[in-house]
Write a protein that holds these residues in place. Structure first.
Motif, PDB file in Angstrom:
ATOM      1  N   HIS A   1      45.786  12.981  23.906  1.00  0.00           N
ATOM      2  CA  HIS A   1      45.673  14.097  24.856  1.00  0.00           C
ATOM      3  C   HIS A   1      44.408  14.896  24.569  1.00  0.00           C
ATOM      4  CE1 HIS A   1      47.241  17.220  22.027  1.00  0.00           C
ATOM      5  NE2 HIS A   1      48.173  16.349  21.674  1.00  0.00           N
TER       6      HIS A   1
ATOM      7  N   GLU B   1      49.173  17.726  27.647  1.00  0.00           N
ATOM      8  CA  GLU B   1      50.278  17.318  26.777  1.00  0.00           C
ATOM      9  C   GLU B   1      51.004  18.524  26.206  1.00  0.00           C
ATOM     10  OE1 GLU B   1      52.632  16.115  23.342  1.00  0.00           O
ATOM     11  OE2 GLU B   1      50.964  17.505  23.297  1.00  0.00           O
ATOM     12  N   GLU B   2      50.237  19.583  25.920  1.00  0.00           N
ATOM     13  CA  GLU B   2      50.822  20.712  25.190  1.00  0.00           C
ATOM     14  C   GLU B   2      51.721  21.590  26.059  1.00  0.00           C
ATOM     15  OE1 GLU B   2      50.786  20.887  22.124  1.00  0.00           O
ATOM     16  OE2 GLU B   2      48.990  19.920  21.337  1.00  0.00           O
TER      17      GLU B   2
ATOM     18  N   ASP C   1      45.101  17.612  16.017  1.00  0.00           N
ATOM     19  CA  ASP C   1      45.961  17.496  17.209  1.00  0.00           C
ATOM     20  C   ASP C   1      45.132  17.723  18.453  1.00  0.00           C
ATOM     21  OD1 ASP C   1      48.135  17.264  18.839  1.00  0.00           O
ATOM     22  OD2 ASP C   1      48.994  19.209  18.342  1.00  0.00           O
ATOM     23  N   MET C   2      44.437  16.674  18.986  1.00  0.00           N
ATOM     24  CA  MET C   2      44.325  15.372  18.378  1.00  0.00           C
ATOM     25  C   MET C   2      42.996  14.719  18.709  1.00  0.00           C
ATOM     26  SD  MET C   2      47.047  13.114  20.641  1.00  0.00           S
ATOM     27  CE  MET C   2      46.478  11.581  19.909  1.00  0.00           C
TER      28      MET C   2
ATOM     29  N   GLU D   1      48.817  10.689  17.605  1.00  0.00           N
ATOM     30  CA  GLU D   1      49.273  12.043  17.237  1.00  0.00           C
ATOM     31  C   GLU D   1      49.372  12.097  15.711  1.00  0.00           C
ATOM     32  OE1 GLU D   1      49.996  14.788  18.930  1.00  0.00           O
ATOM     33  OE2 GLU D   1      50.543  14.233  20.988  1.00  0.00           O
TER      34      GLU D   1
HETATM   35 ZN   LIG Z   1      49.445  16.558  19.995  1.00  0.00          ZN
END
Ligand SMILES: [Zn+2]
Length: 396
Positions: free
Chosen positions: A90, A153-154, A119-120, A177
């Motif tokens: 991501h 993604e978050e 991350d990431m 990840e």
């Molecule tokens: Zn992540």
């Protein structure tokens, strides 16, 4: 390209760390429910990654998930006859509140620091290194190799949901990840739901003339307070994910102190196991509220959701990608790799093909105000990904 020659190809530490430092300096904080603005532009990172993939000679593609929020990819075309493998990550990061020099990425004491280091964006740096190593060695893969950058993604996983629907598709995938290079073929899913109670408003000088929605929510909380412990009594835990979890995390209700509130809402979180159905979980909440109503007849409560849904992941242990990744990790690490569930949710289940989590960095540093990644893990990850891709193509 023989196997022996390939084994001499190693990642270039300067190139790898410099790439990561450059990626961290491009601020790509997830804008959450706002529109993208300075500092919160996945698109800026997307454009940078696309340029890098283009320079490496990959066929590139791009599709907007929402305005200014694209998914991107590059495809290294195979010669034919091998599986298509995706290395995905991501592009967004979490915010930087209280994190002073979040984007002043630096190489210090064998670590690269900064928001997104583990991350990431570290995974992207490794994926690019895999392409460079393949090219430096003159290796042509039978199958396609796709490097994919995913947005959002978050927050809501909208990027991976879109990629699952519209592609590109692959036969197998890895998402780097931060797992400290543990191999994680499974993780729990997450379901957010809203519980609402409805009362009758009245002046607080005569509460008995109304129905207090906040006090009713208090009864709901009491009734659900044993659920988390109950889930942990599950006699048939998942071999890697263990048991489910429940927590009650957001509550809103009432407007002013002299009024009996007519409305209250509470958002609850459930971490569920592979195989559990979100709709069944919502139905279980409803059943528990009906149970409560038997002792509290004027309770008016309802359940709605999902307010958030991240699917569970369960790649079978005998999947080819698990076997190749395990073998490659064993060779690079010189020991048996750790095999476990990833603690949080990821994009993997949305992509629609077997996709395993394994990446450099430690989740303990992700989302913290002291994020970093160890350089030796970046090197190991690059070699593990390369080894996996070769093995999947019958070359390693
Ligand atoms: Zn992540």
């Amino acid at each position: 390209m023989t196997k022996d020659l390939m084994m001499n190809v190693t990642p270039d530490v300067t190139r790898l760390t410099n790439t990561l430092i450059e990626l961290i300096r491009i601020q790509s904080v997830n804008p959450f429910d706002d529109t993208p603005s300075a500092g919160c532009r996945e698109q800026e990172l997307a454009e940078d990654l696309l340029a890098r993939l283009h320079v490496l000679g990959l066929e590139t593609g791009w599709r907007e998930v929402a305005p200014g929020r694209p998914n991107i990819w590059g495809r290294l075309k195979g010669t034919g006859g091998g599986p298509t493998i995706m290395l995905a990550a991501h592009m967004d990061t979490v915010g930087v509140e209280g994190y002073g020099d979040a984007f002043e990425a630096r190489l210090v004491d064998g670590k690269v620091t900064g928001r997104g280091s583990c991350d990431m964006k570290g995974a992207f740096a490794c994926y690019l290194e895999v392409i460079r190593m393949l090219q430096a060695s003159g290796t042509e893969l039978p199958g396609d190799l796709i490097i994919a950058g995913i947005s959002d993604e978050e927050h809501l996983l909208t990027g991976s949901a879109e990629m699952g629907r519209s592609g590109p598709h692959a036969d197998f995938g890895i998402i780097g990840e931060p797992s400290k290079l543990a191999i994680c073929p499974s993780h729990k899913g997450q379901l957010g739901a809203m519980i609402r109670t409805y009362g009758v408003a009245t002046h607080s000088s005569g509460p008995e003339n109304g129905v207090n929605a906040v006090e009713h929510m208090g009864k709901v909380i009491g009734h659900l307070s044993g659920l988390n412990a109950e889930l942990q009594q599950n006699p048939a835990p998942h071999p890697l994910c263990g048991t489910g979890r429940f927590s009650m995390n957001v509550i809103r209700g009432g407007a002013f102190v002299s009024g009996i509130p007519e409305y209250c809402e509470m958002e609850v979180d459930r971490r569920f196991l592979p195989g559990e159905e979100p709709e069944d979980i919502l139905e279980d909440y409803r059943r528990r509220l009906r149970e409560l109503k038997k002792t509290l007849p004027d309770l008016k409560a309802e359940v709605s959701g999902p307010t958030l849904l991240a699917p569970a992941l369960n790649v079978p242990r005998d999947s080819a990608i698990v076997a190749s990744l395990t073998e490659a990790a064993r060779e690079v690490l010189g020991r048996e790799p750790e095999f476990t569930a990833f603690p949080g949710g990821t994009d993997a289940p949305n992509l629609g093909f077997p996709c395993v989590i394994c990446g450099p960095g430690d989740l303990a540093q992700a989302h913290s105000t002291d994020e970093y990644i160890q350089v030796h893990q970046l090197l190991q990850a690059s070699s593990i990904y390369l080894g996996t891709v070769l093995k999947m193509n019958g070359l390693g």
